[in-house]
Design a protein around this motif. Sequence first.
Motif, PDB file in Angstrom:
ATOM      1  N   ARG A 192      91.831 -27.508  -6.921  1.00 45.42           N
ATOM      2  CA  ARG A 192      91.597 -26.604  -8.041  1.00 45.42           C
ATOM      3  C   ARG A 192      92.920 -26.177  -8.657  1.00 45.42           C
ATOM      4  O   ARG A 192      93.912 -25.944  -7.959  1.00 45.42           O
ATOM      5  CB  ARG A 192      90.835 -25.369  -7.546  1.00 45.42           C
ATOM      6  CG  ARG A 192      90.421 -24.422  -8.660  1.00 45.42           C
ATOM      7  CD  ARG A 192      89.599 -23.273  -8.091  1.00 45.42           C
ATOM      8  NE  ARG A 192      90.414 -22.372  -7.295  1.00 45.42           N
ATOM      9  CZ  ARG A 192      91.134 -21.374  -7.810  1.00 45.42           C
ATOM     10  NH1 ARG A 192      91.170 -21.177  -9.115  1.00 45.42           N
ATOM     11  NH2 ARG A 192      91.823 -20.579  -7.011  1.00 45.42           N
ATOM     12  N   THR A 193      92.949 -26.080  -9.976  1.00 45.20           N
ATOM     13  CA  THR A 193      94.157 -25.652 -10.675  1.00 45.20           C
ATOM     14  C   THR A 193      94.461 -24.195 -10.349  1.00 45.20           C
ATOM     15  O   THR A 193      93.585 -23.328 -10.410  1.00 45.20           O
ATOM     16  CB  THR A 193      93.973 -25.795 -12.193  1.00 45.20           C
ATOM     17  OG1 THR A 193      93.713 -27.169 -12.493  1.00 45.20           O
ATOM     18  CG2 THR A 193      95.213 -25.340 -12.939  1.00 45.20           C
ATOM     19  N   VAL A 194      95.696 -23.942  -9.957  1.00 46.20           N
ATOM     20  CA  VAL A 194      96.119 -22.580  -9.643  1.00 46.20           C
ATOM     21  C   VAL A 194      96.371 -21.830 -10.941  1.00 46.20           C
ATOM     22  O   VAL A 194      97.042 -22.335 -11.846  1.00 46.20           O
ATOM     23  CB  VAL A 194      97.396 -22.591  -8.783  1.00 46.20           C
ATOM     24  CG1 VAL A 194      97.868 -21.157  -8.506  1.00 46.20           C
ATOM     25  CG2 VAL A 194      97.140 -23.316  -7.473  1.00 46.20           C
ATOM     26  N   THR A 195      95.848 -20.625 -11.043  1.00 46.82           N
ATOM     27  CA  THR A 195      95.982 -19.827 -12.267  1.00 46.82           C
ATOM     28  C   THR A 195      96.907 -18.636 -12.046  1.00 46.82           C
ATOM     29  O   THR A 195      97.269 -18.287 -10.910  1.00 46.82           O
ATOM     30  CB  THR A 195      94.615 -19.310 -12.727  1.00 46.82           C
ATOM     31  OG1 THR A 195      94.143 -18.352 -11.761  1.00 46.82           O
ATOM     32  CG2 THR A 195      93.607 -20.442 -12.855  1.00 46.82           C
ATOM     33  N   ARG A 196      97.250 -18.004 -13.158  1.00 49.35           N
ATOM     34  CA  ARG A 196      98.072 -16.798 -13.096  1.00 49.35           C
ATOM     35  C   ARG A 196      97.345 -15.685 -12.338  1.00 49.35           C
ATOM     36  O   ARG A 196      97.966 -14.880 -11.638  1.00 49.35           O
ATOM     37  CB  ARG A 196      98.421 -16.359 -14.519  1.00 49.35           C
ATOM     38  CG  ARG A 196      99.464 -15.264 -14.580  1.00 49.35           C
ATOM     39  CD  ARG A 196     100.062 -15.173 -15.965  1.00 49.35           C
ATOM     40  NE  ARG A 196     100.751 -16.416 -16.326  1.00 49.35           N
ATOM     41  CZ  ARG A 196     101.599 -16.534 -17.340  1.00 49.35           C
ATOM     42  NH1 ARG A 196     101.859 -15.487 -18.113  1.00 49.35           N
ATOM     43  NH2 ARG A 196     102.184 -17.670 -17.611  1.00 49.35           N
ATOM     44  N   ALA A 197      96.015 -15.667 -12.461  1.00 48.36           N
ATOM     45  CA  ALA A 197      95.238 -14.660 -11.732  1.00 48.36           C
ATOM     46  C   ALA A 197      95.362 -14.859 -10.224  1.00 48.36           C
ATOM     47  O   ALA A 197      95.400 -13.883  -9.454  1.00 48.36           O
ATOM     48  CB  ALA A 197      93.777 -14.738 -12.148  1.00 48.36           C
ATOM     49  N   ASP A 198      95.442 -16.130  -9.774  1.00 52.39           N
ATOM     50  CA  ASP A 198      95.615 -16.414  -8.344  1.00 52.39           C
ATOM     51  C   ASP A 198      96.952 -15.866  -7.861  1.00 52.39           C
ATOM     52  O   ASP A 198      97.066 -15.311  -6.757  1.00 52.39           O
ATOM     53  CB  ASP A 198      95.553 -17.918  -8.090  1.00 52.39           C
ATOM     54  CG  ASP A 198      94.186 -18.501  -8.392  1.00 52.39           C
ATOM     55  OD1 ASP A 198      93.182 -17.807  -8.154  1.00 52.39           O
ATOM     56  OD2 ASP A 198      94.125 -19.652  -8.867  1.00 52.39           O
ATOM     57  N   THR A 230      97.988  -9.163 -13.489  1.00 52.74           N
ATOM     58  CA  THR A 230      98.384 -10.389 -14.196  1.00 52.74           C
ATOM     59  C   THR A 230      99.446 -10.079 -15.244  1.00 52.74           C
ATOM     60  O   THR A 230     100.270 -10.952 -15.572  1.00 52.74           O
ATOM     61  CB  THR A 230      97.168 -11.035 -14.887  1.00 52.74           C
ATOM     62  OG1 THR A 230      96.544 -10.068 -15.736  1.00 52.74           O
ATOM     63  CG2 THR A 230      96.178 -11.559 -13.873  1.00 52.74           C
ATOM     64  N   SER A 263     102.962 -12.042 -15.716  1.00 51.45           N
ATOM     65  CA  SER A 263     103.382 -12.580 -17.013  1.00 51.45           C
ATOM     66  C   SER A 263     104.781 -12.122 -17.377  1.00 51.45           C
ATOM     67  O   SER A 263     105.592 -12.912 -17.876  1.00 51.45           O
ATOM     68  CB  SER A 263     102.400 -12.165 -18.107  1.00 51.45           C
ATOM     69  OG  SER A 263     101.130 -12.724 -17.891  1.00 51.45           O
ATOM     70  N   TYR A 287     102.283 -22.773  -8.143  1.00 51.42           N
ATOM     71  CA  TYR A 287     101.806 -22.500  -9.495  1.00 51.42           C
ATOM     72  C   TYR A 287     102.755 -23.089 -10.534  1.00 51.42           C
ATOM     73  O   TYR A 287     103.986 -22.971 -10.434  1.00 51.42           O
ATOM     74  CB  TYR A 287     101.702 -20.991  -9.710  1.00 51.42           C
ATOM     75  CG  TYR A 287     101.377 -20.595 -11.140  1.00 51.42           C
ATOM     76  CD1 TYR A 287     100.155 -20.935 -11.709  1.00 51.42           C
ATOM     77  CD2 TYR A 287     102.305 -19.884 -11.906  1.00 51.42           C
ATOM     78  CE1 TYR A 287      99.853 -20.581 -13.025  1.00 51.42           C
ATOM     79  CE2 TYR A 287     102.007 -19.514 -13.208  1.00 51.42           C
ATOM     80  CZ  TYR A 287     100.782 -19.873 -13.766  1.00 51.42           C
ATOM     81  OH  TYR A 287     100.494 -19.516 -15.053  1.00 51.42           O
ATOM     82  N   PRO A 340     103.238 -22.917 -14.685  1.00 52.94           N
ATOM     83  CA  PRO A 340     102.778 -22.312 -15.949  1.00 52.94           C
ATOM     84  C   PRO A 340     102.372 -23.371 -16.959  1.00 52.94           C
ATOM     85  O   PRO A 340     102.966 -24.453 -17.016  1.00 52.94           O
ATOM     86  CB  PRO A 340     104.016 -21.534 -16.433  1.00 52.94           C
ATOM     87  CG  PRO A 340     104.830 -21.304 -15.205  1.00 52.94           C
ATOM     88  CD  PRO A 340     104.601 -22.512 -14.335  1.00 52.94           C
ATOM     89  N   ASN A 341     101.369 -23.066 -17.749  1.00 51.74           N
ATOM     90  CA  ASN A 341     100.912 -23.963 -18.804  1.00 51.74           C
ATOM     91  C   ASN A 341     101.845 -23.860 -20.002  1.00 51.74           C
ATOM     92  O   ASN A 341     102.028 -22.794 -20.567  1.00 51.74           O
ATOM     93  CB  ASN A 341      99.493 -23.575 -19.222  1.00 51.74           C
ATOM     94  CG  ASN A 341      98.952 -24.492 -20.296  1.00 51.74           C
ATOM     95  OD1 ASN A 341      99.254 -24.314 -21.461  1.00 51.74           O
ATOM     96  ND2 ASN A 341      98.146 -25.463 -19.885  1.00 51.74           N
TER      97      ASN A 341
END
Length: 333
Positions: free
Chosen positions: A6-12, A21, A25, A52, A54-55
Amino acid sequence: MDSRRRTVTRADVARLAGLSTAVVSYVLSGSDRPVSEASRARVLAAVDALGYRPNAAAQALSRGRSTMIGFIVPDQRNPFFAEMMSAVDGAAHAHDLMVLTLNAHERRSVDGDEIAGLTSQQLEGIISADALTPQELTIIERNRIPLVYVNQFTARPGHPTFSTDYIAGSRLAVEHLLSLGHRRIAFVGNESPLDTRESGWRRALADAGVPAGPVFHSEYSLRGGYEAGLQVADRRDELTAVFAASDQVATGLLTALHERGVDIPGEVSVVGFDGTPEAAYTWPALTSVSQPVHEMANDAVALLVSGELSPMFRNYPAELVVRASTGPVPAGR
């Protein structure tokens, strides 16, 4: 069981760090918002633990600018364009930008799919060392992506263009050979009318009152230079020197002359064009007209970053680097 990761997100990252979050950021974007050193350390530790990434597109939108530029090269196998890629990358790094390179040798679909793919990457702008088709230009302009040209023989309408003065650079090569006593100077290079190096060779000889020597047209490749070199060897009695329009062509030419037992520069002197680092390591080391690659790259990237992209054309002077592949005209010739 689904084994896909699963793609790791900023929320993770925020959840693992035990922070909001927003704080995550602030840390990852380099914001000047106040964040304690302890919180910064927790965010970075969570990023490292989760792997992680970043996009880039999302970062571009949040910052109001991209972190990436595109670079289009005709053929990355050519040492000159390899050096230019390195120069653009270094110039971009100084502005905290990354470079996404498109090798034009591997593209050229009729519908411009590759250019369309490049323009979808949230780019700060594009630098092109290759001529673009009208359809490719339409794609870039439709996406409102700034475009700067380098390595062009003439100005590109509507866009800033940076170029070496190819005619003056060719003159440097010819005048060097003339100063060594050569009067039968051949040309090896592309037959495209857009390429002004053959024109520069002809003008320099005409201005000196010297007839143009044999012309051997070849593609810009090692193979092209090698095949031209075999022809040069067969007609060595008609010439004492060769101006090759690229170092890559000159390298192939040197190999062919060696195979045919032609002494360089004892029988034939050779001058290349580009000034690539590899030119110092041919046998013999190649005299070459050096292009100011790093200066052009720095100026092109700086112009993209500035946003001041009015149409203009700038010619940069070339420099002759004399090495062992050129010498006095052979006695009796």
